[in-house]
Motif scaffolding. Structure first.
Motif, PDB file in Angstrom:
ATOM      1  N   SER A 130       0.861  -1.187   0.000  1.00 30.99           N
ATOM      2  CA  SER A 130       0.000   0.000   0.000  1.00 30.99           C
ATOM      3  C   SER A 130       0.893   1.231   0.000  1.00 30.99           C
ATOM      4  O   SER A 130       2.063   1.175   0.400  1.00 30.99           O
ATOM      5  CB  SER A 130      -0.914   0.022   1.226  1.00 30.99           C
ATOM      6  OG  SER A 130      -0.171   0.308   2.409  1.00 30.99           O
ATOM      7  N   LYS A 131       0.338   2.351  -0.434  1.00 28.62           N
ATOM      8  CA  LYS A 131       1.114   3.588  -0.486  1.00 28.62           C
ATOM      9  C   LYS A 131       1.436   4.099   0.910  1.00 28.62           C
ATOM     10  O   LYS A 131       2.525   4.646   1.138  1.00 28.62           O
ATOM     11  CB  LYS A 131       0.365   4.628  -1.310  1.00 28.62           C
ATOM     12  CG  LYS A 131       0.269   4.248  -2.782  1.00 28.62           C
ATOM     13  CD  LYS A 131      -0.502   5.268  -3.608  1.00 28.62           C
ATOM     14  CE  LYS A 131      -0.570   4.821  -5.072  1.00 28.62           C
ATOM     15  NZ  LYS A 131      -1.341   5.775  -5.910  1.00 28.62           N
ATOM     16  N   ALA A 132       0.519   3.903   1.848  1.00 26.36           N
ATOM     17  CA  ALA A 132       0.785   4.329   3.226  1.00 26.36           C
ATOM     18  C   ALA A 132       1.972   3.559   3.799  1.00 26.36           C
ATOM     19  O   ALA A 132       2.845   4.137   4.462  1.00 26.36           O
ATOM     20  CB  ALA A 132      -0.461   4.110   4.086  1.00 26.36           C
ATOM     21  N   ASP A 133       2.021   2.253   3.526  1.00 29.35           N
ATOM     22  CA  ASP A 133       3.143   1.461   4.013  1.00 29.35           C
ATOM     23  C   ASP A 133       4.444   1.838   3.314  1.00 29.35           C
ATOM     24  O   ASP A 133       5.529   1.770   3.911  1.00 29.35           O
ATOM     25  CB  ASP A 133       2.867  -0.031   3.813  1.00 29.35           C
ATOM     26  CG  ASP A 133       1.806  -0.551   4.778  1.00 29.35           C
ATOM     27  OD1 ASP A 133       1.523   0.141   5.772  1.00 29.35           O
ATOM     28  OD2 ASP A 133       1.266  -1.640   4.527  1.00 29.35           O
ATOM     29  N   ALA A 134       4.356   2.246   2.054  1.00 31.91           N
ATOM     30  CA  ALA A 134       5.551   2.689   1.338  1.00 31.91           C
ATOM     31  C   ALA A 134       6.137   3.930   1.996  1.00 31.91           C
ATOM     32  O   ALA A 134       7.362   4.045   2.168  1.00 31.91           O
ATOM     33  CB  ALA A 134       5.214   2.975  -0.123  1.00 31.91           C
ATOM     34  N   ASP A 177      -0.808   2.148  -9.521  1.00 37.98           N
ATOM     35  CA  ASP A 177      -2.202   1.749  -9.340  1.00 37.98           C
ATOM     36  C   ASP A 177      -2.340   1.040  -7.989  1.00 37.98           C
ATOM     37  O   ASP A 177      -1.584   0.113  -7.685  1.00 37.98           O
ATOM     38  CB  ASP A 177      -2.619   0.817 -10.476  1.00 37.98           C
ATOM     39  CG  ASP A 177      -4.022   0.296 -10.301  1.00 37.98           C
ATOM     40  OD1 ASP A 177      -4.969   1.034 -10.627  1.00 37.98           O
ATOM     41  OD2 ASP A 177      -4.168  -0.857  -9.828  1.00 37.98           O
ATOM     42  N   ASP A 178      -3.311   1.453  -7.197  1.00 39.60           N
ATOM     43  CA  ASP A 178      -3.464   0.905  -5.847  1.00 39.60           C
ATOM     44  C   ASP A 178      -3.749  -0.601  -5.869  1.00 39.60           C
ATOM     45  O   ASP A 178      -3.218  -1.350  -5.043  1.00 39.60           O
ATOM     46  CB  ASP A 178      -4.584   1.633  -5.098  1.00 39.60           C
ATOM     47  CG  ASP A 178      -4.200   3.058  -4.744  1.00 39.60           C
ATOM     48  OD1 ASP A 178      -3.490   3.235  -3.748  1.00 39.60           O
ATOM     49  OD2 ASP A 178      -4.592   3.975  -5.477  1.00 39.60           O
ATOM     50  N   HIS A 179      -4.591  -1.032  -6.818  1.00 38.95           N
ATOM     51  CA  HIS A 179      -4.928  -2.458  -6.872  1.00 38.95           C
ATOM     52  C   HIS A 179      -3.702  -3.291  -7.243  1.00 38.95           C
ATOM     53  O   HIS A 179      -3.428  -4.322  -6.607  1.00 38.95           O
ATOM     54  CB  HIS A 179      -6.047  -2.702  -7.883  1.00 38.95           C
ATOM     55  CG  HIS A 179      -6.333  -4.159  -8.102  1.00 38.95           C
ATOM     56  ND1 HIS A 179      -6.970  -4.936  -7.153  1.00 38.95           N
ATOM     57  CD2 HIS A 179      -6.043  -4.993  -9.154  1.00 38.95           C
ATOM     58  CE1 HIS A 179      -7.065  -6.183  -7.598  1.00 38.95           C
ATOM     59  NE2 HIS A 179      -6.511  -6.240  -8.803  1.00 38.95           N
ATOM     60  N   GLN A 180      -2.974  -2.849  -8.274  1.00 37.86           N
ATOM     61  CA  GLN A 180      -1.774  -3.580  -8.676  1.00 37.86           C
ATOM     62  C   GLN A 180      -0.738  -3.604  -7.564  1.00 37.86           C
ATOM     63  O   GLN A 180      -0.066  -4.623  -7.337  1.00 37.86           O
ATOM     64  CB  GLN A 180      -1.174  -2.949  -9.934  1.00 37.86           C
ATOM     65  CG  GLN A 180      -2.013  -3.127 -11.183  1.00 37.86           C
ATOM     66  CD  GLN A 180      -2.114  -4.585 -11.596  1.00 37.86           C
ATOM     67  OE1 GLN A 180      -1.111  -5.283 -11.704  1.00 37.86           O
ATOM     68  NE2 GLN A 180      -3.334  -5.066 -11.791  1.00 37.86           N
ATOM     69  N   LEU A 181      -0.610  -2.500  -6.852  1.00 41.97           N
ATOM     70  CA  LEU A 181       0.309  -2.440  -5.718  1.00 41.97           C
ATOM     71  C   LEU A 181      -0.102  -3.440  -4.642  1.00 41.97           C
ATOM     72  O   LEU A 181       0.744  -4.111  -4.035  1.00 41.97           O
ATOM     73  CB  LEU A 181       0.335  -1.021  -5.149  1.00 41.97           C
ATOM     74  CG  LEU A 181       1.228  -0.770  -3.918  1.00 41.97           C
ATOM     75  CD1 LEU A 181       2.681  -1.105  -4.230  1.00 41.97           C
ATOM     76  CD2 LEU A 181       1.095   0.684  -3.460  1.00 41.97           C
ATOM     77  N   GLY A 182      -1.409  -3.561  -4.407  1.00 39.65           N
ATOM     78  CA  GLY A 182      -1.903  -4.492  -3.400  1.00 39.65           C
ATOM     79  C   GLY A 182      -1.693  -5.946  -3.765  1.00 39.65           C
ATOM     80  O   GLY A 182      -1.584  -6.809  -2.881  1.00 39.65           O
ATOM     81  N   VAL A 183      -1.636  -6.248  -5.062  1.00 38.60           N
ATOM     82  CA  VAL A 183      -1.438  -7.636  -5.520  1.00 38.60           C
ATOM     83  C   VAL A 183       0.041  -7.990  -5.588  1.00 38.60           C
ATOM     84  O   VAL A 183       0.466  -9.043  -5.097  1.00 38.60           O
ATOM     85  CB  VAL A 183      -2.088  -7.842  -6.901  1.00 38.60           C
ATOM     86  CG1 VAL A 183      -1.720  -9.216  -7.471  1.00 38.60           C
ATOM     87  CG2 VAL A 183      -3.601  -7.697  -6.797  1.00 38.60           C
TER      88      VAL A 183
END
Length: 370
Positions: A130-134, A177-183
């Motif tokens: 996730s971007k927050a974790d990044a 992309d948030d979804h791609q980052l999550g996968v």
């Protein structure tokens, strides 16, 4: 040797990508043809429909993922494919090379046990989904120095960025992309300088096992970017124990043992993991404090830049039963190139994306049993 009813009847080049560049497709075809010759069977290119047949030998363009329905093929062992298979998307990428930041989001199937068991083989860093974790991971790592941000699906060193301040992360995250980052995830790790990238690997084909260590070279592409330019390998007949019998320098011996620890952690923690082609990139360089560091950057359980040398070596070891060690290399040259006399050409042409490019491999030195 397999019994007649178990013998492979066809090599299937399984292109699992949305887009494969011309030069890579050409190399894959030649690799498939040489694997077919090793196995003594015919070659099938891109079959329109696949029957689930245990007599097929698969050569996928990427690590197969069980979670994808189209990959439900009859692959039971490492003798059924050239490459690898895992159960979840993130396991096929460099995201496994680091733990999550404390309390970080995790994908399906994530286990912290891998990073704990492989800790001595890893650089300092985090994988995030996730971007927050990044942002959190970057803030922790930046306390010690610059951070390398690594998209996990990029190959040949492309797409990586080094940041010195947390503000430099935001433009990179906006492109994701948030979804791609999550996968798939994103890797942030300590940035090393004076880096030398070593390769340690193993191939298991047609009843043979070869293991190797080597180095990678960088080159500049037709746009002037520094990219992967080839590998120089020392291959031995047998497993990693045979490799460790060589008179290795300390940093090479460390790289081999780190690759072994990384692989053992994968075998223990990733249920359903199968791989006949195993390659590990190990970086050796100095951290911001000036100390030498070494760690596995990523795994390649799929066709890779060194595969043309691996397949030529398999043919040489098959043809000469007394052969115990050899040197093989791969080369990627942009622009016009004069090939050496002993080159085995895998691609030469004007690629529509990369321009003029030559890819070839060489067998160099042979050592036989006394």
């Amino acid at each position: 040797m397999p019994s007649p009813d178990e013998a492979k009847t066809a090599v299937v080049l399984l292109d699992t990508r949305e887009h494969t560049p011309e030069h890579e497709h050409a190399v894959h075809l030649k690799l498939a043809e040489r694997l077919a010759a090793l196995l003594g069977i015919e070659h099938i290119e891109h079959p329109a429909q696949l029957q689930h047949d245990h007599r097929y030998y698969y050569m996928p363009t990427d690590t197969l993922i069980d979670a994808h329905p189209q990959h439900e093929l009859d692959i039971r062992s490492d003798q059924d494919l050239f490459g690898g298979k895992v159960s979840q998307p993130y396991m096929a990428t460099k995201a496994i090379s680091h733990p999550l930041p404390a309390g970080g989001d995790s994908p399906t199937g994530w286990t912290d046990s891998f990073a704990r068991q492989a800790s001595d083989a890893l650089l300092r860093g985090y994988s995030v989904f996730s971007k927050a974790d990044a942002r959190h991971a970057a803030s922790l790592l930046l306390r010690e120095g610059p951070v390398r941000v690594k998209p996990v699906l990029a190959k040949a060193g492309r797409g990586q960025t080094v940041i010195d301040h947390i503000e430099q992360l935001e433009p990179l995250l906006k492109l994701m992309d948030d979804h791609q980052l999550g996968v798939w995830g994103l890797v942030l790790e300590e940035n090393l300088v004076e880096v030398r990238t070593l390769s340690v690997g193993q191939v298991r084909v047609a009843g043979m096992t070869l293991s190797y260590h080597g180095t990678q070279q960088l080159t500049r592409d037709n746009q002037g970017c520094e990219v992967y330019g080839g590998s120089d390998l020392i291959l031995v007949r047998g497993g990693y124990d045979a490799l460790l019998q060589l008179p290795l320098e300390d940093h090479l011996r460390l790289a081999v043992t780190q690759a072994m620890a990384y692989e053992q952690a994968a075998e223990r923690n990733f249920e359903g993991f199968i791989a006949s082609r195993r390659n590990y990139d190990i970086a050796r360089g100095r951290n911001p404090q000036g100390h030498w560091r070494s760690g596995v950057l990523e795994q390649s359980w799929r066709i890779g830049g060194a595969s043309s040398a691996e397949v030529l070596a398999l043919q040489a070891f098959r043809d000469e039963p007394s052969l115990q060690r050899l040197r093989a290399s791969t080369h990627e040259i942009f622009g016009t190139a004069q090939l050496p006399a002993d080159a085995t050409l895998f691609y030469q042409g004007d690629d529509s994306e990369l321009g003029q490019l030559s890819k070839f491999a060489r067998i160099r030195e042979h050592d036989h049993r006394e």
